[in-house]
Design a protein around this motif. Structure first.
Motif, PDB file in Angstrom:
ATOM      1  N   ARG A  24     -16.498  -6.595  -9.362  1.00  0.00           N
ATOM      2  CA  ARG A  24     -17.277  -5.495  -9.954  1.00  0.00           C
ATOM      3  C   ARG A  24     -18.713  -5.514  -9.438  1.00  0.00           C
ATOM      4  N   ALA A  25     -19.321  -6.693  -9.440  1.00  0.00           N
ATOM      5  CA  ALA A  25     -20.702  -6.810  -8.969  1.00  0.00           C
ATOM      6  C   ALA A  25     -20.795  -6.480  -7.479  1.00  0.00           C
ATOM      7  N   ALA A  32     -24.895  -2.017   0.543  1.00  0.00           N
ATOM      8  CA  ALA A  32     -25.808  -3.013   1.110  1.00  0.00           C
ATOM      9  C   ALA A  32     -25.030  -4.138   1.804  1.00  0.00           C
ATOM     10  N   LEU A  33     -23.929  -4.579   1.183  1.00  0.00           N
ATOM     11  CA  LEU A  33     -23.105  -5.630   1.791  1.00  0.00           C
ATOM     12  C   LEU A  33     -22.530  -5.164   3.120  1.00  0.00           C
ATOM     13  N   ALA A 100     -14.887 -17.055  -0.461  1.00  0.00           N
ATOM     14  CA  ALA A 100     -15.602 -15.784  -0.373  1.00  0.00           C
ATOM     15  C   ALA A 100     -16.144 -15.376  -1.738  1.00  0.00           C
ATOM     16  N   ALA A 101     -15.348 -15.548  -2.788  1.00  0.00           N
ATOM     17  CA  ALA A 101     -15.788 -15.195  -4.142  1.00  0.00           C
ATOM     18  C   ALA A 101     -16.968 -16.056  -4.557  1.00  0.00           C
ATOM     19  N   CYS A 102     -16.928 -17.344  -4.259  1.00  0.00           N
ATOM     20  CA  CYS A 102     -18.044 -18.238  -4.596  1.00  0.00           C
ATOM     21  C   CYS A 102     -19.310 -17.813  -3.864  1.00  0.00           C
ATOM     22  N   GLU A 103     -19.189 -17.504  -2.598  1.00  0.00           N
ATOM     23  CA  GLU A 103     -20.348 -17.095  -1.808  1.00  0.00           C
ATOM     24  C   GLU A 103     -20.905 -15.763  -2.304  1.00  0.00           C
ATOM     25  N   MET A 107     -24.563 -15.038  -3.787  1.00  0.00           N
ATOM     26  CA  MET A 107     -25.371 -14.009  -3.139  1.00  0.00           C
ATOM     27  C   MET A 107     -25.843 -12.946  -4.131  1.00  0.00           C
ATOM     28  N   LEU A 108     -24.975 -12.623  -5.099  1.00  0.00           N
ATOM     29  CA  LEU A 108     -25.259 -11.574  -6.068  1.00  0.00           C
ATOM     30  C   LEU A 108     -25.944 -12.095  -7.331  1.00  0.00           C
TER      31      LEU A 108
END
Length: 115
Positions: A24-25, A32-33, A100-103, A107-108
């Motif tokens: 969601r975030a 931007a990503l 990827a989810a952790c990163e 990042m967010l």
């Protein structure tokens, strides 16, 4: 991609991450990503169309990301597709979806991710 539960532990790591919250975030920050991950792309309607950096794609057109849902696909590669921003980040970085989810969570600035 659906997960059996809200929190998805990785068998090689202690901890769990809230995949739906990260997605969601990430979806909220998707333009931007994509500007960082696929800088040669451009918005066309509700899609981000770019060259696939994972193969010798000469011109944009077959690789796109839905800006509303995060679903993505390279229509020239049958296996290159996914249903959310985490799977896209994993594909582009060549890492697991957990990594990827952790990163993305880091990042967010999300709290409560895996330690």
């Amino acid at each position: 991609m659906a997960y059996p539960s809200r929190l998805h532990p990785d068998s090689d790591r202690a901890g769990a991450i809230d995949f739906p919250a990260v997605n969601r975030a990430a979806l909220g920050a998707l333009p931007a990503l994509l500007g960082r991950w696929l800088p040669d792309g451009k918005k066309q309607g509700h899609e981000w169309v770019a060259r696939n950096p994972k193969r010798g794609d000469r011109k944009p057109g077959s690789f796109s990301v839905n800006l509303n849902t995060g679903r993505w696909a390279d229509f020239a590669e049958a296996e290159a597709r996914g249903g959310d921003v985490i799977s896209l980040a994993a594909y582009l970085a060549g890492v697991t979806q957990y990594e990827a989810a952790c990163e993305l969570a880091k990042m967010l600035g999300l709290k409560g991710g895996a330690e």
